[in-house]
Design an enzyme around this catalytic site. Sequence first.
Site, PDB file in Angstrom:
ATOM      1  N   ASP A 145       0.819  -1.271  -0.042  1.00 37.69           N
ATOM      2  CA  ASP A 145       0.141   0.030  -0.066  1.00 37.69           C
ATOM      3  C   ASP A 145       0.740   1.410   0.048  1.00 37.69           C
ATOM      4  OD1 ASP A 145      -2.544  -1.386   0.073  1.00 37.69           O
ATOM      5  OD2 ASP A 145      -2.266  -1.804   2.090  1.00 37.69           O
ATOM      6  N   MET A 191      -5.910  -2.826  -5.631  1.00 39.04           N
ATOM      7  CA  MET A 191      -5.757  -2.818  -3.798  1.00 39.04           C
ATOM      8  C   MET A 191      -5.723  -1.324  -3.487  1.00 39.04           C
ATOM      9  SD  MET A 191      -4.073  -6.117  -2.534  1.00 39.04           S
ATOM     10  CE  MET A 191      -4.966  -7.859  -2.398  1.00 39.04           C
ATOM     11  N   ARG A 193      -7.086   0.788   0.303  1.00 40.81           N
ATOM     12  CA  ARG A 193      -8.441   1.244   1.111  1.00 40.81           C
ATOM     13  C   ARG A 193      -8.429   2.591   1.208  1.00 40.81           C
ATOM     14  NH1 ARG A 193     -11.524  -1.439   4.887  1.00 40.81           N
ATOM     15  NH2 ARG A 193      -9.901  -3.163   4.569  1.00 40.81           N
TER      16      ARG A 193
END
Length: 416
Positions: A145, A191, A193
């Site tokens: 991330d 991916m 969030r």
Amino acid sequence: MAKKRNIIVGQSGGPTSVINSSLAGVYKNAIERGFDKVYGMLHGVQGLLDEQYVDLSTQIHSELDIELLKRTPSAFLGSCRYKLPEIHEDRDIYEKLFGILNKLSIDTFIYIGGNDSMDTIKKLSDYAILTGQKQRFIGVPKTIDNDLALTDHTPGFGSAAKYIGASTKEVIRDAEGLTYKKKMITIMEIMGRNAGWLTGAAALAKTEDCEGPDLIYLPEIPFDVEKFLAKVKDLLTKKDSVVIAVSEGIKLADGRYVCELGSSSDYVDNFGHKQLQGTAAYLANFLAGECGCKTRAVEFSTLQRSASHMASRTDIDEAFMVGGAAVKAADEGDTGKMVVIDRVSDDPYMAKTGIYDVHRIANEEKLVPRNWMTRDGSYVTEDFIDYIKPLIQGDYQPIMVNGLPRHLVLNMKKKR
């Protein structure tokens, strides 16, 4: 008789294709620095609470094993998503953990992970200081991330970005071959969030031989469904194939995840993270109804973090580097710290390790700067691409056996 100096290392959170390169860096540097034993926690701190650990000398026997480990995806030792309670909430857990560490004569505790793992390092180092324990606690950055504070980037991100860039080119090429006398929209779900670093990596596909994706939506900016629809309809008047990259975590202005507009899971992990899935599927169905053309959803899913055959050499080398730097930092007296990567120059690209107080990193989140996204929030800028390009350079060829990559696998019969 000299006191034993043992080290223990664990892996936590979502794995990456280079997380084991950091483990290899820890192991090799610890042996070179004269530590007596290097233990590995099985399934992180959660497994350690159950006294699940392994003597890594029973698993790693040669330089070839080190090289195999560097090329092995996922967590060699097993991972976990376990949230330690606050010290004042449950001291018994800490007493149990430190009892295990003392039984194993642990001098240094190294944890390879992301934000939540740095929270673990913070709490354990705080408890050690409060109670006069002598162990040292060092965090090693790991997350595709790329959202850890204070480090220029995180090991795992470069390889995931390389995979996303290459796969986006392939998806675009595939879509272009399917548009004879019909129009098609492809939504790629990537991916991310709250941070859009990975989704932005789709822009790497824009090369001499590829136009790249038409639209890119990151979670840092509220998603407007009507403006999105208008953009897609406009694109369909100009071309037959439209390819769009979206983060799994894009949200509406009212805070709802786009994936919640369709069917979504109610699962929430120990850190309060809601499971995100179905963003691309929802948008593909929505556009099929609104635009009257063929649509499809492509979820890169776990391939983003496990595709070690596409790993960046820069990424693997830096993952190994930070693992070794963590051992060096602890050996020189540091504790309650995380190793970071500092970018020295872009051209030629050079980086070095640094070390920062984990209290400045744990539970913080590094987002894509707003000025690295276009004004309307539908793409990333050249600054973003310039930042990411050095991180995907070079290849690390798998060691092939019978046409497939060979990995190093934990031998449970040789545990401890």
